[in-house]
Design an enzyme around this catalytic site. Structure first.
Site, PDB file in Angstrom:
ATOM      1  CB  VAL A 129      -0.910   0.031   1.242  1.00 21.63           C
ATOM      2  CG1 VAL A 129      -1.743   1.299   1.278  1.00 21.63           C
ATOM      3  CG2 VAL A 129      -1.823  -1.176   1.245  1.00 21.63           C
ATOM      4  N   PRO A 130       1.123   1.814  -1.144  1.00 19.98           N
ATOM      5  CG  PRO A 130       0.860   2.628  -3.310  1.00 19.98           C
ATOM      6  CD  PRO A 130       0.252   1.691  -2.312  1.00 19.98           C
ATOM      7  CB  CYS A 131       1.966   5.045   2.864  1.00 17.69           C
ATOM      8  SG  CYS A 131       3.075   3.773   3.433  1.00 17.69           S
ATOM      9  CG  HIS A 132       6.546   4.589  -1.094  1.00 17.69           C
ATOM     10  ND1 HIS A 132       5.873   3.390  -0.984  1.00 17.69           N
ATOM     11  CD2 HIS A 132       6.957   4.667  -2.373  1.00 17.69           C
ATOM     12  CE1 HIS A 132       5.897   2.776  -2.164  1.00 17.69           C
ATOM     13  NE2 HIS A 132       6.538   3.529  -3.027  1.00 17.69           N
ATOM     14  NE  ARG A 133       3.235   4.210  -5.817  1.00 20.88           N
ATOM     15  CZ  ARG A 133       3.626   2.975  -6.145  1.00 20.88           C
ATOM     16  NH1 ARG A 133       4.890   2.714  -6.380  1.00 20.88           N
ATOM     17  NH2 ARG A 133       2.754   2.020  -6.231  1.00 20.88           N
TER      18      ARG A 133
END
Length: 162
Positions: A129-133
Site C-alpha cells: 500500500v504505497p504510502c510512500h508515494r
DNA sequence: TCCGTATTGAACT
DNA sequence: AGTTCAATACGGA
C-alpha cells in the site's frame, strides 16, 4: 485465529509478512538485529504459502521500482475511513505521486487532509500500500513512520523527482 | 472530551 | 524564503 509470520528476503534486508486466515494483515520493514521468525515446526496452510509467494514477488517488484503484477489478498484491520484511504493509495502506480489533499479529495472528503496523514501512518502494509508515494502539497517530502530514508529510497527507485 | 497528527494555505516577518 | 497560525477530520485514551 492464528497469525503466521514469514520472512521476505530481499537485497534490502528481510521484511516480515503477517497473515491471518483471510490474507495478508501486515508487513514490516527489515529491522536490524531482528531474528527472522521462521515457522519452524509450524504447519503452514497451503493458501498462506501461496499468498506468500505473491507477497514476496510484489515486494521485490516495488523495491525494483515496478508495479507488481499480482497481490495477495489483503486482510486489513482499520476503520472504514482508513480502509478507503488505503484503497485510494493502491491506485497510485509506480513512478507517480499524490498529495495528502488529493487523496482526501479522492475519497470524497476534501478537507480531511490531516486525517489522511493519520491513516497513512496507520497503514499496516507499507510498500504494497504505497504510502510512500504521498507527498505534501508543496511537493516536499512529508513524513514516513518507518523512516524517511525508506521513503526517499523507494521514490528514487521508481524514478520520481521532486 | 481532549490531545496529537506523515496537512494546508494564508498572513505575516 | 522562513515562520506562525488557524481550520480541519479522525482516532485513541
Amino acid at each position: 485465529m492464528q497469525t503466521i509470520e514469514l520472512p521476505v528476503t530481499t537485497t534490502d534486508g528481510e521484511f516480515i509478512a503477517r497473515y491471518s486466515d483471510k490474507g495478508l494483515t501486515g508487513l514490516n520493514f527489515p529491522k536490524a538485529g531482528r531474528v527472522s521468525p521462521r515457522a519452524v515446526g509450524l504447519r503452514i496452510p497451503a493458501p498462506i504459502r501461496k499468498w506468500h509467494r505473491f507477497t514476496a514477488t510484489a515486494v521485490k517488484a516495488i523495491l525494483a521500482g515496478r508495479d507488481p503484477k499480482a497481490f495477495p489478498p489483503l486482510d486489513l484491520d482499520g476503520t472504514d475511513f482508513q480502509k478507503s484511504v488505503w484503497r485510494a493509495l493502491r491506485k497510485i502506480s509506480a513512478g507517480k505521486t499524490k498529495s495528502y489533499g488529493e487523496i482526501a479529495q479522492a475519497i470524497g472528503r476534501p478537507k480531511a487532509v490531516r486525517a489522511v496523514g493519520g491513516a497513512c501512518g496507520a497503514n499496516p502494509i507499507p510498500v504494497l500500500v504505497p504510502c510512500h508515494r504521498v507527498l505534501a502539497a508543496n511537493k516536499k517530502l512529508g513524513g514516513f513512520s518507518s523512516g524517511l530514508d525508506w521513503k526517499v529510497k523507494l521514490l528514487a527507485r521508481e524514478g520520481v523527482r521532486w
